[in-house]
Design a protein around this motif. Structure first.
Motif, short mmCIF file in Angstrom:
data_model
loop_
_atom_site.label_atom_id
_atom_site.label_comp_id
_atom_site.label_asym_id
_atom_site.label_seq_id
_atom_site.Cartn_x
_atom_site.Cartn_y
_atom_site.Cartn_z
N LEU A 123 2.88 35.71 -14.40
CA LEU A 123 1.48 35.36 -14.19
C LEU A 123 1.25 34.83 -12.78
CD1 LEU A 123 0.82 33.58 -17.59
CD2 LEU A 123 0.22 35.91 -16.94
N ASN A 124 2.28 34.25 -12.20
CA ASN A 124 2.26 33.72 -10.85
C ASN A 124 3.70 33.58 -10.40
OD1 ASN A 124 3.17 31.11 -12.00
ND2 ASN A 124 1.05 30.92 -12.70
N PHE A 165 -2.84 37.18 -20.84
CA PHE A 165 -4.10 37.21 -20.12
C PHE A 165 -4.26 36.01 -19.19
CE2 PHE A 165 -4.82 39.66 -23.98
CZ PHE A 165 -5.35 40.82 -23.46
N ASN A 166 -3.61 34.92 -19.56
CA ASN A 166 -3.63 33.69 -18.75
C ASN A 166 -2.42 32.87 -19.14
OD1 ASN A 166 -4.40 32.18 -21.19
ND2 ASN A 166 -6.44 33.08 -20.89
N ALA A 167 -2.36 31.64 -18.69
CA ALA A 167 -1.18 30.82 -18.93
C ALA A 167 -0.95 30.50 -20.40
CB ALA A 167 -1.28 29.52 -18.14
N ASP A 168 -1.97 30.62 -21.22
CA ASP A 168 -1.86 30.24 -22.63
C ASP A 168 -1.88 31.42 -23.60
OD1 ASP A 168 -1.81 27.41 -22.19
OD2 ASP A 168 -3.96 27.50 -21.77
N GLU A 169 -2.77 32.39 -23.38
CA GLU A 169 -2.98 33.44 -24.37
C GLU A 169 -2.21 34.71 -24.04
OE1 GLU A 169 -6.59 35.63 -26.83
OE2 GLU A 169 -7.00 34.75 -24.86
N THR A 182 -1.45 31.17 -28.33
CA THR A 182 -2.55 30.54 -27.59
C THR A 182 -2.06 29.30 -26.85
OG1 THR A 182 -3.21 29.31 -29.57
CG2 THR A 182 -4.34 31.41 -29.14
#
Length: 199
Positions: A123-124, A165-169, A182
């Motif tokens: 993600l990064n 999709f992001n740091a959590d999901e 999530t």
């Protein structure tokens, strides 16, 4: 524009949303292609059994950047954050480049997860994941340390894909199920089950 690779010695492209596909002029008789990754409309990387390539003109021409020391039929997943930083999950290890594929180095995850050719995603520069046989590796420090945030070995299934999709999901596919998290992989719940089918 989309590219398709597979267990062949060609990369195919479509310019009409998948209605037709054409073989690109590029074909390497010495290697099989397994995955490709676009970082913008023109720049794409491709990984194969023996080599690693790059195009900067949407596939019209390709340059071979790297010859792997040992051919692997499990160089199945390729992911790039930008033009320099990328990863390949192979049948032997997780490897990383910081110079756009000119050189590669192995990453010691310290996990007892067989690298049978799953999926890798970052993600990064710090947070990344890879899936493989019944496990999901997660790092929060750029790959220096890893934890297995999912374990399903007893069910004899293979995690074949993963996307955050992001740091959590995020979602992962395993056997006949699609799983969702999530909270960054701490917990996973089945959201789709196909019964006797397989994904």
């Amino acid at each position: 524009v989309a590219f398709v690779t597979g267990s062949s010695k060609k990369i195919r492209a479509t310019l009409d949303s998948g209605r037709t596909f054409n073989d690109l002029l590029f074909a390497d008789p010495d290697s099989v292609f397994y995955d490709c990754f676009f970082i913008n409309a023109n720049t794409c990387y491709a990984v194969g059994e023996k080599k690693f390539w790059k195009t900067t003109d949407a596939g019209k021409t390709w340059n071979s950047l790297y010859n792997f020391p040992k051919a692997s039929k499990n160089n199945r997943s390729l992911f790039f954050l930008d033009e320099n930083n990328g990863w390949v999950l192979s049948g032997e290890e997780l490897i990383k480049t910081t110079d756009g594929g000119v050189s590669w180095s192995g990453i010691n995850t310290g996990l007892n997860i067989p690298y049978s050719g799953g999926t890798v995603q970052f993600l990064n520069q710090q947070q990344g994941y890879f899936t493989d046989y019944a496990g999901i590796g997660k790092t929060l420090d750029g790959g220096n340390t890893w934890v297995n945030c999912f374990n399903d070995v007893g069910l004899n299934n293979t995690l074949i894909d993963l996307h955050f999709f992001n740091a959590d999901e995020g979602f992962a596919c395993i056997g006949n199920r699609i799983l969702r998290t999530t909270n960054g992989g701490q917990d996973w719940k089945t959201v789709v089950s196909l019964g006797n089918g397989r994904i």
